[in-house]
Design an enzyme around this catalytic site. Sequence first.
Site, short mmCIF file in Angstrom:
data_model
loop_
_atom_site.label_atom_id
_atom_site.label_comp_id
_atom_site.label_asym_id
_atom_site.label_seq_id
_atom_site.Cartn_x
_atom_site.Cartn_y
_atom_site.Cartn_z
N ASN A 193 10.63 3.26 1.00
CA ASN A 193 10.26 2.24 1.74
C ASN A 193 10.91 0.55 1.19
OD1 ASN A 193 8.58 3.59 3.57
ND2 ASN A 193 6.84 3.37 2.20
N GLY A 223 0.76 -1.23 0.03
CA GLY A 223 -0.05 -0.13 0.16
C GLY A 223 0.71 1.24 -0.05
N ASP A 224 2.38 1.24 0.15
CA ASP A 224 2.80 2.44 0.04
C ASP A 224 4.31 2.09 -0.49
OD1 ASP A 224 3.57 5.14 0.77
OD2 ASP A 224 3.82 4.68 2.90
N LEU A 225 4.26 1.66 -1.56
CA LEU A 225 5.70 1.15 -2.33
C LEU A 225 6.11 2.22 -2.69
CD1 LEU A 225 7.33 -1.23 -2.93
CD2 LEU A 225 5.81 -1.63 -4.97
N LYS A 228 -0.88 10.27 3.36
CA LYS A 228 0.23 10.50 2.60
C LYS A 228 0.32 11.80 1.60
CE LYS A 228 2.66 7.61 2.79
NZ LYS A 228 3.83 7.27 3.93
#
Length: 176
Positions: A30, A24-26, A64
Site C-alpha cells: 500500500n 489502518g493497513d500500512l 486481512k
Amino acid sequence: MSELPFIFKISKISIVHKHPIVHGDLTPLNVLIDDDERAVLTDFGLSVILGGFTNLSVTYTDAKIGGALAWAAPELFPDHQADSKGPNPSPSSDVYSFACLMYLIFTGSRLWPDITGLNTMMRAKTGRRPSNPGTIDTRYWSLIEQCWAELPSSRPKISDVLAAVVRYLNDDGQKY
C-alpha cells in the site's frame, strides 16, 4: 542504506494524521513510489475517520487474514473469545506498522519471514519482536523499538518519528 531516503519521503502519513483519518493497513503493498521518488499511500479500505463516527468498526483478522497480519499492531487483533473484536486502527497502530516498514527497508525482510497468518498474530500479541540483526544503525533501531512499544499510548506520534528520521539523515550529510 541507499533504500532509506525514498521511503522516508512518506510524509503523507504525517499529513493523513493531521486530519482525523487513520490508514489502518500500512503495508509495503500500500506504499507506492511516484516519479519523484515520493511515497504515496494507497488502499484506504480499512481507514477509519476519527471522531463523530462511533458506529464504524473493523474486524482486522476477518478483513486481512494473510500477509497483512505481519504489519499490524498487536492491539488490532481480537482476543480469544469468538465474538471479540480488536479495536479500530489508530494513529498508534499506524506508527507500529511504519516501524515494520522501517525494519523491511533496513533488512529486506519482514519481521517473521518464515511465519504466516495466526502465528504472526500470536507473536505480536505476546510482545515478541525481532532483535537488531546488526545491520540497523542504533539510532534507527531505537526509533523502531519505540514505535513497537506494547502500549499504543507509549508510541511516538508519526510526526515525531519522521522528524527524527530527517534529523538522522541530515546528521549523516543527506539533506531532507
